[in-house]
Scaffold this motif. Structure first.
Motif, short mmCIF file in Angstrom:
data_model
loop_
_atom_site.label_atom_id
_atom_site.label_comp_id
_atom_site.label_asym_id
_atom_site.label_seq_id
_atom_site.Cartn_x
_atom_site.Cartn_y
_atom_site.Cartn_z
N GLN A 94 9.03 8.11 3.75
CA GLN A 94 7.99 8.93 3.15
C GLN A 94 6.70 8.15 2.88
O GLN A 94 5.61 8.70 2.97
N HIS A 95 6.82 6.87 2.54
CA HIS A 95 5.66 6.08 2.12
C HIS A 95 5.48 4.81 2.94
O HIS A 95 4.90 3.84 2.45
N ILE A 129 12.88 6.94 1.02
CA ILE A 129 11.65 6.54 0.33
C ILE A 129 10.72 5.81 1.27
O ILE A 129 9.52 6.08 1.34
N TYR A 130 11.27 4.88 2.03
CA TYR A 130 10.46 4.12 2.99
C TYR A 130 9.86 5.05 4.04
O TYR A 130 8.68 4.94 4.37
#
Length: 193
Positions: A172-173, A169-170
């Motif tokens: 990706q964003h 997640i990190y």
């Protein structure tokens, strides 16, 4: 203590605790390499070390405040510079690759916290920026540092629990997450002034 200062103290603690640091990265990597069961000794070493280091920070601020009260103001402004540096580095950072750990021992996790400059600066900056301007009583300094250590352990626990999912997640964003964290740290600086 005003609600504004308390809320910014808590925000500062959350951001500092949950952003990548040596303990969080080691916990994430250990989870990926060894899993929960084999990594438990290291995780508990990180937790115990966090509490010991934060008590040391509380004692440092207490004794420095008693002997040299003007030093706390200087340390506060050094802390503000640190937060500004942290905000800049968070805003401009990219995800990093982790490396495999050699072992997952309690001692390795415990000793890591004694060389983890991030948590020393975190604890001393929080005390001199938010707590010491209101009180330098040892009870409140240690209580604040125990809160900081608890937040740090919760953060490390979240990195352990999330494992690769958090990293994905990190990755990706990361730009959006980093900019939000950096802007929030600037608000923390504003509340300290």
């Amino acid at each position: 203590m005003s609600a504004y200062v308390v809320s910014n103290f808590i925000i500062y603690c959350i951001i500092n605790a949950f952003t990548p640091g040596p303990g969080n990265i080691l916990a994430l990597n250990t989870t990926n390499v060894y899993g929960w069961l084999k990594g438990k000794p290291l995780f508990f070493g990180i937790f115990v070390g966090y509490f010991v280091v934060q008590v040391i920070c509380g004692l440092f601020v207490f004794f420095m405040g008693a002997a040299f009260p003007e030093l706390l103001l200087i340390i506060k402004y050094i802390g503000i510079l640190y937060i500004l540096w942290l905000a800049f580095n968070i805003a401009t950072s990219k995800p990093q690759e982790t490396t495999a750990t050699q072992s997952a021992s309690f001692l390795k996790g415990f000793l890591l916290q004694f060389v983890n400059v991030k948590i020393y600066i975190f604890g001393i900056t929080a005390l001199t920026g938010y707590i010491a301007p209101i009180t330098t009583e040892l009870f409140w300094l240690i209580a604040a540092n125990l809160f900081i250590a608890t937040m740090g352990c919760l953060a490390t626990g979240s990195w352990i629990a999330a494992g690769l999912a958090l990293q994905r997640i990190y990755n990706q964003h990361f730009r959006l997450i980093n900019c939000i964290l950096a802007l929030t740290l600037l608000e923390c600086v504003y509340s300290m002034l």
